[in-house]
Design a protein around this motif. Structure first.
Motif, PDB file in Angstrom:
ATOM      1  N   VAL A  81       0.877  -1.163   0.000  1.00  0.00           N
ATOM      2  CA  VAL A  81       0.000   0.000   0.000  1.00  0.00           C
ATOM      3  C   VAL A  81       0.918   1.217   0.000  1.00  0.00           C
ATOM      4  N   PHE A  82       0.552   2.251  -0.781  1.00  0.00           N
ATOM      5  CA  PHE A  82       1.403   3.421  -0.969  1.00  0.00           C
ATOM      6  C   PHE A  82       0.679   4.661  -0.471  1.00  0.00           C
ATOM      7  N   VAL A  83       1.459   5.599   0.103  1.00  0.00           N
ATOM      8  CA  VAL A  83       0.888   6.823   0.649  1.00  0.00           C
ATOM      9  C   VAL A  83       1.931   7.930   0.568  1.00  0.00           C
ATOM     10  N   LEU A  84       1.466   9.174   0.444  1.00  0.00           N
ATOM     11  CA  LEU A  84       2.325  10.361   0.451  1.00  0.00           C
ATOM     12  C   LEU A  84       1.832  11.282   1.553  1.00  0.00           C
ATOM     13  N   THR A  85       2.751  11.773   2.393  1.00  0.00           N
ATOM     14  CA  THR A  85       2.364  12.677   3.476  1.00  0.00           C
ATOM     15  C   THR A  85       2.516  14.121   3.046  1.00  0.00           C
ATOM     16  N   SER A  86       1.936  15.032   3.812  1.00  0.00           N
ATOM     17  CA  SER A  86       2.019  16.460   3.507  1.00  0.00           C
ATOM     18  C   SER A  86       3.463  16.955   3.541  1.00  0.00           C
ATOM     19  N   THR A  87       4.332  16.240   4.216  1.00  0.00           N
ATOM     20  CA  THR A  87       5.746  16.628   4.283  1.00  0.00           C
ATOM     21  C   THR A  87       6.546  16.135   3.082  1.00  0.00           C
ATOM     22  N   GLY A  88       5.872  15.481   2.109  1.00  0.00           N
ATOM     23  CA  GLY A  88       6.534  15.089   0.872  1.00  0.00           C
ATOM     24  C   GLY A  88       7.212  13.741   0.885  1.00  0.00           C
TER      25      GLY A  88
ATOM     26  N   TYR B 189       5.664   6.543   0.982  1.00  0.00           N
ATOM     27  CA  TYR B 189       5.939   5.289   1.680  1.00  0.00           C
ATOM     28  C   TYR B 189       5.331   4.120   0.929  1.00  0.00           C
ATOM     29  N   SER B 190       6.008   2.989   1.005  1.00  0.00           N
ATOM     30  CA  SER B 190       5.472   1.706   0.584  1.00  0.00           C
ATOM     31  C   SER B 190       5.408   0.834   1.826  1.00  0.00           C
ATOM     32  N   LEU B 191       4.226   0.269   2.091  1.00  0.00           N
ATOM     33  CA  LEU B 191       4.019  -0.557   3.278  1.00  0.00           C
ATOM     34  C   LEU B 191       3.564  -1.945   2.867  1.00  0.00           C
ATOM     35  N   ASP B 192       4.070  -2.955   3.557  1.00  0.00           N
ATOM     36  CA  ASP B 192       3.662  -4.335   3.306  1.00  0.00           C
ATOM     37  C   ASP B 192       2.195  -4.500   3.704  1.00  0.00           C
ATOM     38  N   THR B 193       1.383  -5.038   2.799  1.00  0.00           N
ATOM     39  CA  THR B 193      -0.047  -5.159   3.090  1.00  0.00           C
ATOM     40  C   THR B 193      -0.355  -6.143   4.213  1.00  0.00           C
ATOM     41  N   THR B 194       0.494  -7.131   4.415  1.00  0.00           N
ATOM     42  CA  THR B 194       0.244  -8.137   5.444  1.00  0.00           C
ATOM     43  C   THR B 194       0.629  -7.661   6.839  1.00  0.00           C
ATOM     44  N   THR B 195       1.801  -6.999   6.948  1.00  0.00           N
ATOM     45  CA  THR B 195       2.336  -6.634   8.268  1.00  0.00           C
ATOM     46  C   THR B 195       2.307  -5.145   8.575  1.00  0.00           C
ATOM     47  N   GLY B 196       2.217  -4.309   7.534  1.00  0.00           N
ATOM     48  CA  GLY B 196       2.313  -2.868   7.732  1.00  0.00           C
ATOM     49  C   GLY B 196       3.740  -2.383   7.839  1.00  0.00           C
ATOM     50  N   ALA B 197       4.715  -3.278   7.682  1.00  0.00           N
ATOM     51  CA  ALA B 197       6.126  -2.887   7.766  1.00  0.00           C
ATOM     52  C   ALA B 197       6.497  -1.988   6.589  1.00  0.00           C
ATOM     53  N   GLN B 198       7.354  -1.023   6.867  1.00  0.00           N
ATOM     54  CA  GLN B 198       7.823  -0.130   5.814  1.00  0.00           C
ATOM     55  C   GLN B 198       8.731  -0.890   4.855  1.00  0.00           C
ATOM     56  N   ILE B 199       8.430  -0.833   3.564  1.00  0.00           N
ATOM     57  CA  ILE B 199       9.270  -1.437   2.539  1.00  0.00           C
ATOM     58  C   ILE B 199      10.299  -0.410   2.082  1.00  0.00           C
ATOM     59  N   TRP B 200       9.841   0.802   1.799  1.00  0.00           N
ATOM     60  CA  TRP B 200      10.735   1.907   1.477  1.00  0.00           C
ATOM     61  C   TRP B 200      10.063   3.231   1.801  1.00  0.00           C
ATOM     62  N   GLN B 201      10.887   4.267   1.881  1.00  0.00           N
ATOM     63  CA  GLN B 201      10.425   5.640   2.085  1.00  0.00           C
ATOM     64  C   GLN B 201      11.289   6.526   1.204  1.00  0.00           C
TER      65      GLN B 201
END
Length: 146
Positions: free
Chosen positions: A69-76, A79-91
């Motif tokens: 799952v991918f998301v962008l924060t207001s600070t720019g 993130y890529s997060l593992d759908t099963t665990t929520g662990a950060q894959i990359w930022q």
């Protein structure tokens, strides 16, 4: 029924709301972001699976692939997060300030596309940034100019 913990906004965005569109995967798990900067995954029964703190505020709508799952924060920061665990894959920091209004990134097998400001500017959405979904490297930027 699950309720978001008592979390405060990390910046100037004072509301605590779910103002984005939730996503549902093939197993009927739900993914939603909060204006407090947290991303959540819930089971089909509405129980918390995992939570992730983006360390930003007011994140974008989410984009979903088979395993991330991918998301962008207001600070720019994207993130890529593992759908099963929520662990950060990359930022990856892609801009100083992301758009302040609701928007939806696009995820395909070969590209992840976010609207973004030109790095260093703080007003308006002036760029589109394409990233590789597997590692977050920037593939290209398209600028509308200053």
């Amino acid at each position: 029924t699950w309720e978001e913990p008592d979390r405060k906004s990390k910046g100037t965005f004072l509301m605590k709301v779910f103002h984005g569109t939730p996503l549902i995967d093939g197993d009927l798990n739900v993914y939603i972001q909060s204006s407090t900067g947290w991303v959540y995954s819930l089971t089909p029964a509405g129980e918390l699976r995992w939570e992730f703190d983006t360390h930003g505020e007011n994140p974008s709508n989410l984009a979903l692939s088979d395993s991330a799952v991918f998301v962008l924060t207001s600070t720019g920061s994207a993130y890529s997060l593992d759908t099963t665990t929520g662990a950060q894959i990359w930022q990856q920091k892609i801009c100083d300030v992301a758009p302040a209004d609701a928007y939806s990134p696009i995820a395909t097998e070969n590209a992840l596309i976010f609207p973004a400001n030109y790095y260093g500017l703080t007003g308006g959405t002036t760029e589109i940034v394409a990233m590789h979904p597997s590692d977050g490297r920037i593939l290209w930027r398209y600028s509308q100019g200053p």
